[in-house]
Design a protein around this motif. Structure first.
Motif, PDB file in Angstrom:
ATOM      1  N   THR A   1     -12.944  -1.953  14.798  1.00  0.00           N
ATOM      2  CA  THR A   1     -13.410  -2.266  16.154  1.00  0.00           C
ATOM      3  C   THR A   1     -14.885  -2.632  16.142  1.00  0.00           C
ATOM      4  OG1 THR A   1     -11.741  -0.784  17.094  1.00  0.00           O
ATOM      5  CG2 THR A   1     -13.594  -1.371  18.510  1.00  0.00           C
ATOM      6  N   PHE A   2     -15.653  -1.998  15.271  1.00  0.00           N
ATOM      7  CA  PHE A   2     -17.066  -2.361  15.098  1.00  0.00           C
ATOM      8  C   PHE A   2     -17.188  -3.867  14.848  1.00  0.00           C
ATOM      9  CE2 PHE A   2     -20.759  -3.266  12.518  1.00  0.00           C
ATOM     10  CZ  PHE A   2     -21.766  -2.466  13.016  1.00  0.00           C
ATOM     11  N   LEU A   3     -16.372  -4.385  13.922  1.00  0.00           N
ATOM     12  CA  LEU A   3     -16.444  -5.805  13.579  1.00  0.00           C
ATOM     13  C   LEU A   3     -16.034  -6.686  14.755  1.00  0.00           C
ATOM     14  CD1 LEU A   3     -14.989  -5.774   9.947  1.00  0.00           C
ATOM     15  CD2 LEU A   3     -17.390  -5.897  10.644  1.00  0.00           C
ATOM     16  N   SER A   4     -14.990  -6.277  15.482  1.00  0.00           N
ATOM     17  CA  SER A   4     -14.553  -7.059  16.641  1.00  0.00           C
ATOM     18  C   SER A   4     -15.618  -7.092  17.726  1.00  0.00           C
ATOM     19  CB  SER A   4     -13.241  -6.490  17.202  1.00  0.00           C
ATOM     20  OG  SER A   4     -12.162  -6.731  16.329  1.00  0.00           O
ATOM     21  N   LEU A   5     -16.309  -5.982  17.918  1.00  0.00           N
ATOM     22  CA  LEU A   5     -17.381  -5.935  18.920  1.00  0.00           C
ATOM     23  C   LEU A   5     -18.547  -6.832  18.524  1.00  0.00           C
ATOM     24  CD1 LEU A   5     -17.325  -2.105  19.685  1.00  0.00           C
ATOM     25  CD2 LEU A   5     -16.791  -3.926  21.315  1.00  0.00           C
TER      26      LEU A   5
ATOM     27  N   THR B   1     -21.268  -8.095   8.052  1.00  0.00           N
ATOM     28  CA  THR B   1     -21.947  -8.629   9.242  1.00  0.00           C
ATOM     29  C   THR B   1     -23.344  -9.160   8.956  1.00  0.00           C
ATOM     30  OG1 THR B   1     -22.894  -6.474   9.850  1.00  0.00           O
ATOM     31  CG2 THR B   1     -20.690  -6.993  10.707  1.00  0.00           C
ATOM     32  N   GLY B   2     -23.938  -8.729   7.844  1.00  0.00           N
ATOM     33  CA  GLY B   2     -25.319  -9.091   7.571  1.00  0.00           C
ATOM     34  C   GLY B   2     -26.315  -8.265   8.347  1.00  0.00           C
ATOM     35  N   GLU B   3     -25.808  -7.297   9.110  1.00  0.00           N
ATOM     36  CA  GLU B   3     -26.672  -6.425   9.897  1.00  0.00           C
ATOM     37  C   GLU B   3     -26.411  -4.972   9.521  1.00  0.00           C
ATOM     38  OE1 GLU B   3     -26.323  -7.089  14.089  1.00  0.00           O
ATOM     39  OE2 GLU B   3     -26.033  -9.245  13.856  1.00  0.00           O
TER      40      GLU B   3
ATOM     41  N   HIS C   1     -21.338  -7.951  21.205  1.00  0.00           N
ATOM     42  CA  HIS C   1     -21.786  -6.639  21.664  1.00  0.00           C
ATOM     43  C   HIS C   1     -22.584  -5.928  20.563  1.00  0.00           C
ATOM     44  CE1 HIS C   1     -19.369  -6.982  25.270  1.00  0.00           C
ATOM     45  NE2 HIS C   1     -18.310  -7.289  24.531  1.00  0.00           N
ATOM     46  N   LYS C   2     -23.241  -4.838  20.944  1.00  0.00           N
ATOM     47  CA  LYS C   2     -23.993  -4.022  19.990  1.00  0.00           C
ATOM     48  C   LYS C   2     -23.319  -2.657  19.868  1.00  0.00           C
ATOM     49  CE  LYS C   2     -28.396  -1.695  19.086  1.00  0.00           C
ATOM     50  NZ  LYS C   2     -29.762  -1.368  19.615  1.00  0.00           N
ATOM     51  N   PRO C   3     -22.564  -2.425  18.784  1.00  0.00           N
ATOM     52  CA  PRO C   3     -21.950  -1.106  18.586  1.00  0.00           C
ATOM     53  C   PRO C   3     -22.918  -0.139  17.919  1.00  0.00           C
ATOM     54  CG  PRO C   3     -21.121  -2.673  16.966  1.00  0.00           C
ATOM     55  CD  PRO C   3     -22.101  -3.418  17.807  1.00  0.00           C
ATOM     56  N   ILE C   4     -22.883   1.104  18.372  1.00  0.00           N
ATOM     57  CA  ILE C   4     -23.683   2.195  17.785  1.00  0.00           C
ATOM     58  C   ILE C   4     -22.701   3.228  17.256  1.00  0.00           C
ATOM     59  CG2 ILE C   4     -25.323   4.056  18.246  1.00  0.00           C
ATOM     60  CD1 ILE C   4     -25.278   1.155  20.636  1.00  0.00           C
TER      61      ILE C   4
END
Length: 337
Positions: A16-20, A48-50, A25-28
């Protein structure tokens, strides 16, 4: 949106992190790593590179969660954190009620205090119990038959009561059917600790040689081949379902929604498709039914489509292909080297 993912390093949370991220969006991520690995964060970074924003914290620590919600200016929470093994729940009910129910209570206190009152809850089709009819829609009576299911239903009851008492709350209850598969990169996937409780990771561990053979629990069910039928959904489709559900948080109240394909596949369907798609043999043996297993369970997912436009896109072949790609690339999962 800034979205807190409790249990965000877990199987469904990480996808879900990747989908967000893909949706802007910004997932924490909040996680304890009790049932996940720090390596997940490194792999999300690679994909993601982030570098993921991460806080190692327990949802039962209400003060800490409140501080994170404030510091990260969170707009909403997707709540994955909790225990999920049916057998473990039966033997350790206090642990399950403490973490699944007690943890949610403390999370809600933190959200209340900080004014972050938008929540997507990771629920389960287990709240329907033994199906009275098929396919199962959201109006099906709720009836649980194990401790894990009891905790999910209790949290659902609590969230319905909370949203009814305070019109500022907006809650979505996502009732998952059977998540399988992995991200197409093979970088993240499901690797349960110990003997798997779910079918697909059991199949992949047999395929990779971690386990000798698969146990098929019963071949005398009232199904087309005698084995249990379930609604399997690709974890990436499931993750996208969470992104689609965010639009429902604009309205107050509590909405329940199935996430499934609407198709039922038997255990033998899974084995045959896995062998065909991946050109690998899965030895298995028929054993006795497990107590409480039902013959068939699959979703009516039409509400999700009508409310959000979401529907599953990936079929059983993709589920088997991606699960095997993950397992073959990571024979020991996230085991430290």
């Amino acid at each position: 949106m800034n979205i807190l993912l409790t249990g965000g390093a877990g199987y469904i949370g990480s996808h879900t992190f990747l989908s967000l991220i893909d949706a802007g969006h910004k997932p924490i991520v909040v996680d304890t790593f009790d049932n996940s690995s720090p390596q997940v964060l490194d792999r999300l970074h690679t994909l993601t590179g982030e570098k993921p924003v991460f806080h190692q914290a327990d949802v039962r620590d209400s003060d800490r969660i409140a501080d994170i919600l404030t510091r990260e200016k969170c707009d909403a929470v997707v709540h994955f954190a909790g225990r999920k093994a049916v057998g473990e729940g039966q033997s350790k009910p206090l642990l399950y009620f403490d973490q699944n129910v007690g943890g949610t209570v403390q999370l809600l206190h933190a959200m209340n205090r900080t004014g972050c009152k938008k929540l997507i809850f990771s629920s389960s089709a287990v709240v329907y119990g033994n199906p009275e009819y098929l396919p199962i829609d959201e109006e099906h009576p709720l009836s649980t038959c194990n401790v894990y299911g009891d905790t999910k239903r209790t949290v659902e009851d609590m969230l319905r009561a909370l949203s009814a008492s305070d019109q500022e709350w907006s809650v979505v209850l996502l009732r998952y059917f059977n998540p399988v598969g992995a991200h197409k990169s093979g970088e993240i996937g499901e690797f349960p600790r110990g003997i798997p409780n779910n079918l697909m990771p059991y199949v992949t561990q047999v395929a990779v040689g971690q386990l000798e053979k698969l146990s098929v629990f019963g071949n005398d069910f009232d199904t087309r081949d005698g084995t249990g039928v379930r609604d399997y959904i690709h974890v990436c489709d499931l993750a996208d379902g969470h992104v689609s559900a965010l639009k429902l948080l604009d309205e107050a109240g509590c909405t329940a929604m199935n996430l499934g394909t609407g198709k039922g596949y038997s255990v033998l369907d899974i084995i045959t498709t896995f062998e065909t798609v991946n050109d690998v043999r899965i030895p298995y043996q028929i054993t006795a039914r497990r107590p409480g297993d039902v013959a068939a369970c699959y979703a009516n997912p039409s509400r999700a489509r009508s409310l959000t436009g979401w529907q599953a896109k990936l079929g059983l072949a993709e589920m088997c292909r991606d699960a095997w790609h993950w397992q073959r690339k990571n024979p020991k999962g996230f085991a430290e080297t």
